[in-house]
Design a protein around this motif. Structure first.
Motif, PDB file in Angstrom:
ATOM      1  N   ALA A   6       0.818  -1.217   0.000  1.00  0.00           N
ATOM      2  CA  ALA A   6       0.000   0.000   0.000  1.00  0.00           C
ATOM      3  C   ALA A   6       0.851   1.266   0.000  1.00  0.00           C
ATOM      4  O   ALA A   6       0.309   2.371  -0.203  1.00  0.00           O
ATOM      5  N   GLY A   7       2.151   1.142   0.251  1.00  0.00           N
ATOM      6  CA  GLY A   7       3.022   2.308   0.257  1.00  0.00           C
ATOM      7  C   GLY A   7       2.869   3.168   1.489  1.00  0.00           C
ATOM      8  O   GLY A   7       3.035   4.399   1.428  1.00  0.00           O
TER       9      GLY A   7
ATOM     10  N   SER B 208      -7.149   8.433  -0.261  1.00  0.00           N
ATOM     11  CA  SER B 208      -6.020   7.880  -1.008  1.00  0.00           C
ATOM     12  C   SER B 208      -5.392   6.695  -0.268  1.00  0.00           C
ATOM     13  O   SER B 208      -4.986   5.707  -0.893  1.00  0.00           O
TER      14      SER B 208
ATOM     15  N   ASP C  99      -7.786   3.754  -0.624  1.00  0.00           N
ATOM     16  CA  ASP C  99      -7.659   3.187  -1.970  1.00  0.00           C
ATOM     17  C   ASP C  99      -6.396   2.341  -2.090  1.00  0.00           C
ATOM     18  O   ASP C  99      -6.401   1.282  -2.737  1.00  0.00           O
ATOM     19  N   ALA C 100      -5.301   2.804  -1.486  1.00  0.00           N
ATOM     20  CA  ALA C 100      -4.045   2.050  -1.550  1.00  0.00           C
ATOM     21  C   ALA C 100      -4.174   0.715  -0.816  1.00  0.00           C
ATOM     22  O   ALA C 100      -3.682  -0.317  -1.294  1.00  0.00           O
TER      23      ALA C 100
ATOM     24  N   ARG D  46      -6.253  -1.654  -2.949  1.00  0.00           N
ATOM     25  CA  ARG D  46      -5.476  -2.256  -4.032  1.00  0.00           C
ATOM     26  C   ARG D  46      -4.559  -3.352  -3.500  1.00  0.00           C
ATOM     27  O   ARG D  46      -4.426  -4.415  -4.105  1.00  0.00           O
TER      28      ARG D  46
END
Length: 287
Positions: free
Chosen positions: A47-48, A68, A71-72, A75
């Motif tokens: 996810a960073g 954001s 969303d990460a 994903r």
């Protein structure tokens, strides 16, 4: 712990446990992993975000999570569209779960114009209106007869989830009962994400958790899948097997309600049996 904290913790743990590290190019090996699926640090890397921040999110200790970041995480966990919506809903801070059943339930009423639509289809198309918590709010003649005898039920028992898991006739009516049960739980969980403080949803979920081991088993998988269309088999005790297509239409002026219709191909045996069902003068459906 608050409702949202419980839900987001259970949901994220279940979703990372459901992933196979090998599918994501990560090292596996039974001896190297103490738990199934992904580790927290692997989700954070994908996810960073930092491991500490992801841990706080999963534990329900992150007070505000940006779109954001959600969303990460979505994903990284390969979430479906319905699961992403559910995550966004439960990421919003809520009051304690105990409070949700302490406030009166909001009434669910169906507009007369919608009942007119149901009645206009009464001779050919079984139809229902489903509200929050999968309560069955309205129906036409065929809709009341296609499975359970809705007219004979007390208002608080006219609920799809309660009927599927607690009514003794449910497994006979639905030959594909497990698939039906998974569908119902997915819909109910999606609804609970939209309305986490709704007393009726709280009441239904708590009753099912207390009285249905099958519901507990499926609920604990954290599956979120809102099924709005498809096909199903119903083994009707009076007219035989029905192979129907169902469609759900969200009502634009009443978004918590959905009009559900059941149809069969013209000239099919199921269409003939639906007409026969409408002609019954004594439609006793369940014991």
């Amino acid at each position: 712990m608050l409702y949202a904290e419980i839900e987001i913790s259970s949901f994220l743990k279940a979703r990372r446990a459901a992933l196979d590290p090998a599918d994501l190019g990560l090292p596996g090996g039974v001896n190297r992993r103490r738990v199934r699926g992904l580790r927290r640090e692997e989700v954070a890397q994908l996810a960073g975000i930092s491991v500490d921040y992801y841990t706080r999110i999963e534990q329900g200790r992150a007070p505000a999570i940006s779109d954001s970041v959600l969303d990460a995480i979505a994903r990284a966990l390969r979430l479906s569209g319905g699961e992403v919506t559910y995550l966004r809903n439960i990421a919003v801070p809520r009051r304690p779960a105990a409070d949700c059943c302490a406030v009166p339930a909001r009434g669910q009423t169906v507009r007369p114009e919608i009942q007119q639509v149901l009645d206009a289809m009464a001779d050919t198309v079984p139809a229902l209106v489903i509200g929050r918590g999968l309560d069955i709010l309205a129906w036409n003649t065929l809709g009341a007869r296609i499975a359970f005898d809705l007219e004979a039920l007390a208002p608080d028992r006219r609920n799809t989830a309660l009927l599927v898991f607690l009514d003794p006739a449910a497994r006979a009516l639905h030959p594909d009962w497990e698939a039906k049960a998974v569908e119902v739980v997915g819909n109910l969980r999606a609804d609970s994400g939209r309305h986490p403080d709704d007393p009726r949803i709280c009441e239904v979920v708590n009753e099912l958790l207390a009285h249905s081991p099958d519901f507990r088993r499926i609920w604990e998988t954290q599956s979120v899948h809102e099924c709005l269309r498809g096909t199903k088999r119903i083994l009707h005790p009076r007219v035989g097997e029905l192979d129907v297509t169902f469609e759900s239409f969200r009502l634009s002026t009443d978004p918590d309600q959905a009009l559900v219709t059941y149809t069969a191909p013209r000239g099919s045996e199921t269409e003939r049996r639906i007409r026969e069902l409408g002609a019954l003068t004594d439609p006793v459906l369940t014991a």
